[in-house]
Design a protein around this motif. Structure first.
Motif, PDB file in Angstrom:
ATOM      1  N   TRP A 155      -9.312   1.443   2.942  1.00  0.00           N
ATOM      2  CA  TRP A 155      -7.902   1.815   2.958  1.00  0.00           C
ATOM      3  C   TRP A 155      -7.536   2.423   4.311  1.00  0.00           C
ATOM      4  CZ3 TRP A 155      -5.828   5.072  -1.730  1.00  0.00           C
ATOM      5  CH2 TRP A 155      -4.431   5.180  -1.684  1.00  0.00           C
TER       6      TRP A 155
ATOM      7  N   THR B  27      -6.015  -4.154  -5.071  1.00  0.00           N
ATOM      8  CA  THR B  27      -6.144  -2.758  -5.497  1.00  0.00           C
ATOM      9  C   THR B  27      -5.181  -1.868  -4.723  1.00  0.00           C
ATOM     10  OG1 THR B  27      -8.446  -3.098  -6.116  1.00  0.00           O
ATOM     11  CG2 THR B  27      -7.741  -0.826  -5.733  1.00  0.00           C
ATOM     12  N   LEU B  28      -5.094  -2.064  -3.409  1.00  0.00           N
ATOM     13  CA  LEU B  28      -4.179  -1.238  -2.614  1.00  0.00           C
ATOM     14  C   LEU B  28      -2.727  -1.552  -2.941  1.00  0.00           C
ATOM     15  CD1 LEU B  28      -6.044  -1.124   0.799  1.00  0.00           C
ATOM     16  CD2 LEU B  28      -5.988   0.604  -1.008  1.00  0.00           C
TER      17      LEU B  28
ATOM     18  N   TYR C 148      -0.102   1.257  -4.224  1.00  0.00           N
ATOM     19  CA  TYR C 148       1.195   1.477  -3.587  1.00  0.00           C
ATOM     20  C   TYR C 148       2.354   1.253  -4.557  1.00  0.00           C
ATOM     21  CZ  TYR C 148      -0.838   2.067   1.032  1.00  0.00           C
ATOM     22  OH  TYR C 148      -1.528   2.546   2.113  1.00  0.00           O
TER      23      TYR C 148
ATOM     24  N   ILE D 267      -4.404   9.754   2.185  1.00  0.00           N
ATOM     25  CA  ILE D 267      -4.806   8.964   1.014  1.00  0.00           C
ATOM     26  C   ILE D 267      -4.842   9.852  -0.218  1.00  0.00           C
ATOM     27  CG2 ILE D 267      -6.766   7.766  -0.042  1.00  0.00           C
ATOM     28  CD1 ILE D 267      -7.325   6.587   2.796  1.00  0.00           C
TER      29      ILE D 267
ATOM     30  N   ASP E  27       0.488  -3.280   7.784  1.00  0.00           N
ATOM     31  CA  ASP E  27      -0.719  -3.628   7.049  1.00  0.00           C
ATOM     32  C   ASP E  27      -1.558  -4.669   7.797  1.00  0.00           C
ATOM     33  OD1 ASP E  27      -1.263  -5.062   3.744  1.00  0.00           O
ATOM     34  OD2 ASP E  27      -2.618  -4.096   5.123  1.00  0.00           O
TER      35      ASP E  27
ATOM     36  N   TYR F 278     -11.810   3.863  -0.239  1.00  0.00           N
ATOM     37  CA  TYR F 278     -11.141   4.858   0.603  1.00  0.00           C
ATOM     38  C   TYR F 278     -11.315   4.540   2.089  1.00  0.00           C
ATOM     39  CZ  TYR F 278     -10.061   8.271  -3.087  1.00  0.00           C
ATOM     40  OH  TYR F 278      -9.553   8.927  -4.171  1.00  0.00           O
TER      41      TYR F 278
ATOM     42  N   HIS G  32      -4.997   0.219   6.633  1.00  0.00           N
ATOM     43  CA  HIS G  32      -3.624   0.731   6.684  1.00  0.00           C
ATOM     44  C   HIS G  32      -3.426   1.848   7.699  1.00  0.00           C
ATOM     45  CE1 HIS G  32      -2.027  -1.464   3.203  1.00  0.00           C
ATOM     46  NE2 HIS G  32      -3.281  -1.424   2.789  1.00  0.00           N
TER      47      HIS G  32
ATOM     48  N   ASN H 214      -9.709  -5.863  -2.489  1.00  0.00           N
ATOM     49  CA  ASN H 214      -9.198  -4.592  -1.967  1.00  0.00           C
ATOM     50  C   ASN H 214      -7.702  -4.667  -1.757  1.00  0.00           C
ATOM     51  OD1 ASN H 214     -11.652  -3.122  -1.820  1.00  0.00           O
ATOM     52  ND2 ASN H 214     -12.220  -4.314  -0.028  1.00  0.00           N
ATOM     53  N   LYS H 215      -7.191  -5.805  -1.301  1.00  0.00           N
ATOM     54  CA  LYS H 215      -5.755  -5.967  -1.104  1.00  0.00           C
ATOM     55  C   LYS H 215      -5.014  -5.786  -2.424  1.00  0.00           C
ATOM     56  CE  LYS H 215      -2.075  -9.019   0.493  1.00  0.00           C
ATOM     57  NZ  LYS H 215      -1.123  -8.202  -0.174  1.00  0.00           N
TER      58      LYS H 215
END
Length: 165
Positions: free
Chosen positions: A109, A144-145, A149, A120, A18, A106, A113, A141-142
């Motif tokens: 992401w 949310t991701l 996950y 995705i 990451d 998206y 990553h 964003n971190k």
């Protein structure tokens, strides 16, 4: 997805690698995709179909692989090339702010990553993300991701447990 002893799952390997900090040029590319998603709403295209077709398109694949012939082009040109292979119909559209947010997410992401757009979509559907838009779009964003996950890992563990039984 078969995993040997001591081997990391696909998701674990993504999280280990990451980067989460993306460059200014990558942020501009995220904004470009967000605006492309907005344009799809302005054109009245069915949002459900657009997201899937765009994320699985050759244009998006070229962007994923940093093809300079595509990366430097305007959003309108990219949509023109996309439309050559994808006949888009009018239909139900998502809110323009939702589309902007998920288009940006998206792309972010992908850069944060290093996963492809197809990977995705294989992990979680846009509908599963957008069900939680009210909460997620106000988060980093971190966050949310990480949230995504966590859900994907939970589903993966449930599926693995069901296979063992």
């Amino acid at each position: 997805m078969k995993q040997g002893r001591g081997q990391k799952t696909f998701l674990e390997s993504i999280m280990e690698g990451d980067r989460m900090k993306i460059s200014a040029s990558e942020i501009m590319k995220c904004r470009k995709q967000a605006l492309i998603f907005e344009i799809s709403v302005e054109r009245g295209w069915d949002s459900y179909k657009f997201i899937r077709r765009w994320m699985n398109s050759e244009v998006r694949s070229c962007l994923d692989h940093e093809d300079p012939a595509f990366s430097s082009q305007s959003r309108y040109y990219l949509l023109e090339v996309f439309e050559e292979d994808n006949r888009m119909e009018s239909g139900e559209t998502y809110d323009i702010d939702m589309m902007h947010w998920i288009g940006y997410l998206y792309s972010y992401w992908h850069y944060a990553h290093e996963v492809t757009s197809k990977e995705i979509l294989a992990m979680i559907t846009p509908e599963d993300i957008l069900k939680n838009y009210d909460v997620l779009h106000t988060q980093s964003n971190k966050y949310t991701l990480d949230w995504i996950y966590e859900r994907v890992n939970r589903i993966y563990r449930q599926e693995s447990n069901n296979l063992i039984r």
